[in-house]
Design a protein around this motif. Structure first.
Motif, PDB file in Angstrom:
ATOM      1  N   LEU A  39       7.049  38.358 103.592  1.00 39.67           N
ATOM      2  CA  LEU A  39       7.471  38.297 102.193  1.00 39.67           C
ATOM      3  C   LEU A  39       8.925  37.876 102.062  1.00 39.67           C
ATOM      4  N   ALA A 101       4.942  34.601  87.127  1.00 42.70           N
ATOM      5  CA  ALA A 101       4.729  35.285  88.402  1.00 42.70           C
ATOM      6  C   ALA A 101       3.422  34.876  89.058  1.00 42.70           C
ATOM      7  N   THR A 102       2.614  34.091  88.364  1.00 39.88           N
ATOM      8  CA  THR A 102       1.319  33.693  88.928  1.00 39.88           C
ATOM      9  C   THR A 102       1.495  32.827  90.170  1.00 39.88           C
ATOM     10  N   PRO A 104       4.090  32.563  92.441  1.00 44.16           N
ATOM     11  CA  PRO A 104       4.473  33.307  93.647  1.00 44.16           C
ATOM     12  C   PRO A 104       3.380  34.230  94.166  1.00 44.16           C
ATOM     13  N   MET A 105       2.596  34.823  93.280  1.00 43.70           N
ATOM     14  CA  MET A 105       1.523  35.698  93.740  1.00 43.70           C
ATOM     15  C   MET A 105       0.452  34.914  94.485  1.00 43.70           C
ATOM     16  N   VAL A 108       1.809  34.211  97.852  1.00 46.87           N
ATOM     17  CA  VAL A 108       1.767  35.402  98.712  1.00 46.87           C
ATOM     18  C   VAL A 108       0.376  35.601  99.299  1.00 46.87           C
ATOM     19  N   VAL A 109      -0.648  35.497  98.458  1.00 43.09           N
ATOM     20  CA  VAL A 109      -2.018  35.673  98.942  1.00 43.09           C
ATOM     21  C   VAL A 109      -2.382  34.589  99.957  1.00 43.09           C
ATOM     22  N   ASP A 147       0.099  42.870 101.098  1.00 43.35           N
ATOM     23  CA  ASP A 147       1.220  41.974 100.778  1.00 43.35           C
ATOM     24  C   ASP A 147       1.325  41.714  99.289  1.00 43.35           C
ATOM     25  N   LEU A 148       0.189  41.646  98.608  1.00 44.59           N
ATOM     26  CA  LEU A 148       0.207  41.433  97.163  1.00 44.59           C
ATOM     27  C   LEU A 148       0.783  42.640  96.431  1.00 44.59           C
ATOM     28  N   ALA A 151       4.633  42.621  97.286  1.00 44.29           N
ATOM     29  CA  ALA A 151       5.398  41.435  96.891  1.00 44.29           C
ATOM     30  C   ALA A 151       6.266  41.629  95.651  1.00 44.29           C
ATOM     31  N   PRO A 152       5.809  42.269  94.566  1.00 47.22           N
ATOM     32  CA  PRO A 152       6.674  42.407  93.376  1.00 47.22           C
ATOM     33  C   PRO A 152       7.964  43.171  93.636  1.00 47.22           C
TER      34      PRO A 152
END
Length: 223
Positions: A39, A101-102, A104-105, A108-109, A147-148, A151-152
């Motif tokens: 991350l 934020a969609t 970066p999420m 991350v996934v 990780d999801l 992540a925030p």
């Protein structure tokens, strides 16, 4: 890379690795371990781009390969994070600002799944079949989930620090090509305007003096 980027990235990577090894790895969660190092690399790559992301990913992965209690061949995780950092840097927005934020999420996934698959694939090439015994499907699901959820609390902070480091007035001006180009462009354009304005004013003064002289001559002739 710029000096200020290195000075920021190294402490972040070291802190993330220490927390991951000393805290997250000892939680004994089912499936994969939350990858704080991944991350951190993603947050830096989304600001520094694909070249910076690849370099940071390689250095972070190599540090994780050498840090105890690593039980795999050195360079394995360095290759994984180098590829992930490069790919994550490719989706860096042009303005450097992420409005939603969609994105970066999703990154991350995709990075969690991709890093797990790549790590297992590299391990299979060198004879490590531990992923088959643990269950690859469970590893993929747990890695993406952990990780999801983490992540925030990590990625926005890392991106904020990276932006602040890039806007630091004490940053290395020798490596800031774009900044120097922009400043030199402003200086050159400002100088051009000043020179052009001076030339224009001189021309106007010369024209006015000519008109005045012509008027005086015509007046003398009329007389």
């Amino acid at each position: 890379m710029r000096v200020n980027r290195i000075l920021l990235s190294v402490p972040l990577i070291v802190v993330a690795l220490v927390i991951q090894v000393s805290v997250l790895a000892r939680l004994h969660l089912p499936g994969a371990v939350p990858d704080l190092l991944l991350l951190t690399v993603l947050g830096l790559a989304l600001i520094y781009g694909h070249v910076g992301g690849a370099l940071i990913g390689f250095g972070a992965g190599l540090l994780a390969d050498l840090a105890p209690p690593a039980d795999h061949a050195a360079g394995r995780y360095a290759l994984v994070l180098c590829v992930i950092g490069y790919l994550a840097g490719l989706v860096k927005p042009e303005t450097g600002r992420i409005k939603s934020a969609t994105g970066p999420m999703v990154v991350v996934v995709a990075a969690a799944i991709g890093s797990t698959l790549l790590y297992a694939g590299v391990g299979a090439l060198v004879g490590d079949t531990s992923a088959r015994h643990v269950g690859l499907t469970g590893l993929l699901f747990s890695a993406a989930l952990y990780d999801l959820l983490l992540a925030p609390f990590v990625v926005p902070g890392v991106m904020f620090l990276a932006r602040r480091a890039d806007n630091d007035p004490l940053a290395d001006t020798g490596s800031g090509g774009k900044a120097s180009d922009i400043s030199s462009g402003w200086l050159s354009s400002g100088t051009g305007l000043r020179i052009g304005g001076q030339r224009g004013s001189l021309k106007m003064k010369a024209a006015r003096s000519r008109m005045a002289r012509a008027g005086r001559i015509k007046g003398v002739k009329r007389l």
